[in-house]
Scaffold this motif. Structure first.
Motif, short mmCIF file in Angstrom:
data_model
loop_
_atom_site.label_atom_id
_atom_site.label_comp_id
_atom_site.label_asym_id
_atom_site.label_seq_id
_atom_site.Cartn_x
_atom_site.Cartn_y
_atom_site.Cartn_z
N HIS A 1 1.03 -1.25 0.00
CA HIS A 1 0.04 -0.05 0.04
C HIS A 1 0.98 1.10 -0.11
N GLN B 1 1.07 5.67 -1.32
CA GLN B 1 0.23 7.09 -1.48
C GLN B 1 0.88 7.94 -2.55
N HIS C 1 -7.14 8.50 -1.03
CA HIS C 1 -6.29 7.89 -0.35
C HIS C 1 -4.76 7.40 -0.76
#
Ligand SMILES: [Zn+2]
Length: 273
Positions: free
Chosen positions: A142, A144, A214
């Motif tokens: 994950h 950003q 996000h």
């Protein structure tokens, strides 16, 4: 799927460190944003690096992954600093026979309380992918990245077809590396069951998915670096798109026909153009 000889624990920690550094370099992980995990199905000895053992409950039961090993980043750790001291930032989890609990192996150097709050999504995606493909290795990231995340705030890019026809038009390699395009999940609360389900479903169809407002989640069954590369390919496409918006949309981009010709030449199966 990896072939023997399998990477050793130290190799895996190093790969996670390199991917973390790369994500920080492309500005996809400011501060403590982002997290990385891998799942492996071969045996390793965690105690050489992680001698502290605790019992934990897993975010969801995964009986078919009993005995599987996860390496996962700790909450609040910086991805760019994993390399300096991997055991300060990473925990090892081995799933118990019941599939509902696991052994959490950590180091005395550990500098986090819990593993990442997105571990529920990581675990669900690993489980789903491993059960459907039978792979013995799986990596999930994950991150950003700024431009992808910015575009996810713009209503017209919240449509998957619009998003992909605009992102995948700037470089011939993009469609080759991301033939299914980029998935899109509407805004969901971080760490929530809704975000977990969205990831699970979108990553069945795509190698990378945008979490609206996000960031992104990417996967690979080859290496952590490959998953990080997918973040970079998508982010570079978003950067071009952003530049084009700022320049008053004067760029043409590759035409649908040009992209179809690229796909023909490189044998890419795609349904976007
Ligand atoms: Zn995040």
């Amino acid at each position: 799927m990896l072939e023997a000889p399998y990477p050793e624990l130290d190799d895996l920690l190093e790969m996670m460190g390199e991917a973390g550094k790369h994500l920080a370099e492309i500005e996809a992980s400011e501060g403590a944003a982002g997290n990385i995990s891998v799942c492996l199905r071969w045996q390793i000895e965690p105690r050489t690096r992680f001698p502290v053992i605790d019992e934990i409950e897993l975010p969801q039961p995964i009986p078919d992954l009993a005995g599987a090993t996860f390496l996962v980043t700790g909450s609040g750790r910086r991805l760019g600093e994993i390399m300096d001291e991997p055991t300060a930032s990473i925990a090892c989890i081995v799933v118990n026979e019941d599939g509902e609990t696991g052994k959490l192996y950590t180091s005395h150097q550990r500098r986090f309380e819990r593993v990442t709050s997105e571990f529920n999504s990581h675990l669900a995606v690993h489980h789903d992918q491993i059960c459907s493909s039978g792979t013995n290795f799986h990596a999930v990231i994950h991150a950003q990245p700024v431009h992808l995340t910015y575009l996810s705030h713009v209503p017209r890019y919240q449509d998957e077809q619009y998003l992909n026809t605009h992102l995948l038009r700037w470089q011939p390699e993009t469609i080759v590396n991301l033939p299914e395009g980029v998935g899109f999940i509407p805004f969901r609360i971080p760490g929530s069951p809704e975000l977990m389900t969205g990831n699970l479903e979108s990553l069945r169809e795509h190698r990378i998915v945008i979490w609206a407002k996000h960031g992104v989640m990417a996967r690979s069954d080859v290496s952590v670096k490959r998953a990080a590369d997918r973040v970079e390919y998508a982010e570079t496409a978003a950067k071009y798109e952003y530049i084009n918006i700022c320049a008053g949309e004067i760029g043409e981009g590759l035409s649908a026909d040009e992209i179809r010709q690229i796909c023909k030449k490189f044998n890419v199966q795609q349904t976007i153009f």
